[in-house]
Structures are given as C-alpha cells and as structure tokens.
Enzyme design. Sequence first.
Site, short mmCIF file in Angstrom:
data_model
loop_
_atom_site.label_atom_id
_atom_site.label_comp_id
_atom_site.label_asym_id
_atom_site.label_seq_id
_atom_site.Cartn_x
_atom_site.Cartn_y
_atom_site.Cartn_z
N THR A 1 0.87 -1.24 -0.35
CA THR A 1 0.00 0.25 -0.33
C THR A 1 0.99 1.45 -0.24
OG1 THR A 1 -2.17 1.47 1.35
CG2 THR A 1 -0.39 0.31 2.71
N LYS B 1 3.79 1.90 -3.05
CA LYS B 1 3.69 1.15 -5.23
C LYS B 1 4.09 1.57 -5.64
CE LYS B 1 -1.56 0.74 -3.68
NZ LYS B 1 -3.12 0.37 -4.32
#
Length: 275
Positions: free
Chosen positions: A63, A67
């Site tokens: 997350t 990313k």
Amino acid sequence: MSRIRAAVLGSPIEHSLSPVLHRAAYRELGLDDWSYDRFEIDEAALPAFVADLGPEWAGLSLTMPLKRAVIPLLDGISDTAASVEAVNTVVFTDDGRRLGDNTDVPGLIAALHERGVGKVPAAAVLGAGATASSALAALARICTGEVTAYVRSAARADEMRRWGERLGVDVRTADWSDAARALEAPLVIATTPAGATDELAAAVPDAPGTLFDVLYDPWPTALAAAWSGRGGTLLGGLDLLVHQAVLQVEQMTGRTPGPLAAMRAAGEAALRARH
C-alpha cells in the site's frame, strides 16, 4: 510443519484490512500452513526488508507509499502495473524471481461486474490522486466514451490528461467547483479523501446511475448515503478491497477462493469492531 508467509507492507499500516481478508481466504481454502501479517515499512526501509526475505515467503501486498518504490526491486512487472506505474502485489516464484502486478485495476472492474455494470457510455472521476490513475486504467477497458475528471488545480488537470493519453482514455477535465455535474454520469468513481465529497450529497439526481466510492472507513460517506437513498447502484471501498485481495490470493497461493461472502463478511466485521 513449515509455514508459508505473506504480508502487507506500508506506512501507516495499522488500519489495513488486508490481514483480515487474506486470513479469511486462507481459512476458506484450508491453508492452515499459511500466515499473513502486516509490517510498518516506509520507502527507506523497503529495500532491506525485501532483501532479507527467505524462501518461506510467497508474496507481498503493498500500500502507500510503496506501490511505486518497490518497482526497482523487482525482476519484472505486469503490463497492468506498468500502465499505472504502481505495484500492489509481489509474488515470489519457485526460481527466486520477484514479480509485480497491480490487482486494483482488475479488482475495480470485477467489483463493477459483480453489480451488473459492464460497458458504460461515459464516466466521471472525482479527484486526481493515486487511485485515480487505476480508475482511468479500469475505464480504458469498460468506458466506450468520454471520461470527465473533476479536479482542484491546473496541475492535477494536466496530470489526469497525461494519464488519459498514456492509458488510451479520452479524458476531459473540469474544475472541482462544477463537481455536482459529475453526478449525472452513468458511472461515477470517487477517489477523494474522507469528507471531500460531502458537499455533493445534496446534488444527487433523482435517478442516479452507479457510484463507486473507494473509501471504506468512514462508511457510508455522505455522498454514498444520499446516492443509495435515491436508488442508485452503490459500491464502496470494501468491494474494491475484497476483489483485489481475491486476485492477490490467487497469485500467491495458486488457489481461487470460492464465493466472496466469507472475505466480505470478515471485512465488515472488522470495520464494525473499529466503531
């Protein structure tokens, strides 16, 4: 029995629902030798963490803010991940490779399909953050006409138009002051932070189409509640989380969870427990 490990990484990470969803899938699949944890990892700590992972690791969920930061650490990424320059899934192969993918894009499409939403003639996107690029990538596959992005600055407008060109989407931008007009679109995807769309709740039309609000806590948002109250089709962030998690489980375990009910119920129970 040796355990097979997976985890979600990010910062902040304490509120992530990924452990709840993945563990529910493992129970459903009878994968008693699998574990799924969460680790508070920022961009600076990521390279060392990944380098230290042993052969017992099957995969990672990523997350924010990881990313994009994870991409240089991988041996390859999928076309979908490359198209949005974001990896939320890493799978470790038997031959030691680290492969990245993005399950947010197909997860968003799968969630819409579950609610009977296939091709749409036009769409609107509220916001221009990281999730907006995934929304545009999904719309590239399901929207046959123009996408209008409602943003707060000229810089964000330029960014969304560039993403549209890259993804093959006909993107028109409009100022946030006109965001109430977005609600007339057959599909509206809200990618904004909590509270940002509350002002639009009073502008929901009498016969709304489909709203996909990617928030899940707090839920429902004021806009989502008004939308549902007027009979529109409503999807929330938990729908996206479940569908993208199913795809992650498939890639990491090689097994496909059955009906999504167990994962969704686990997520709903976790959210209720927070309140």
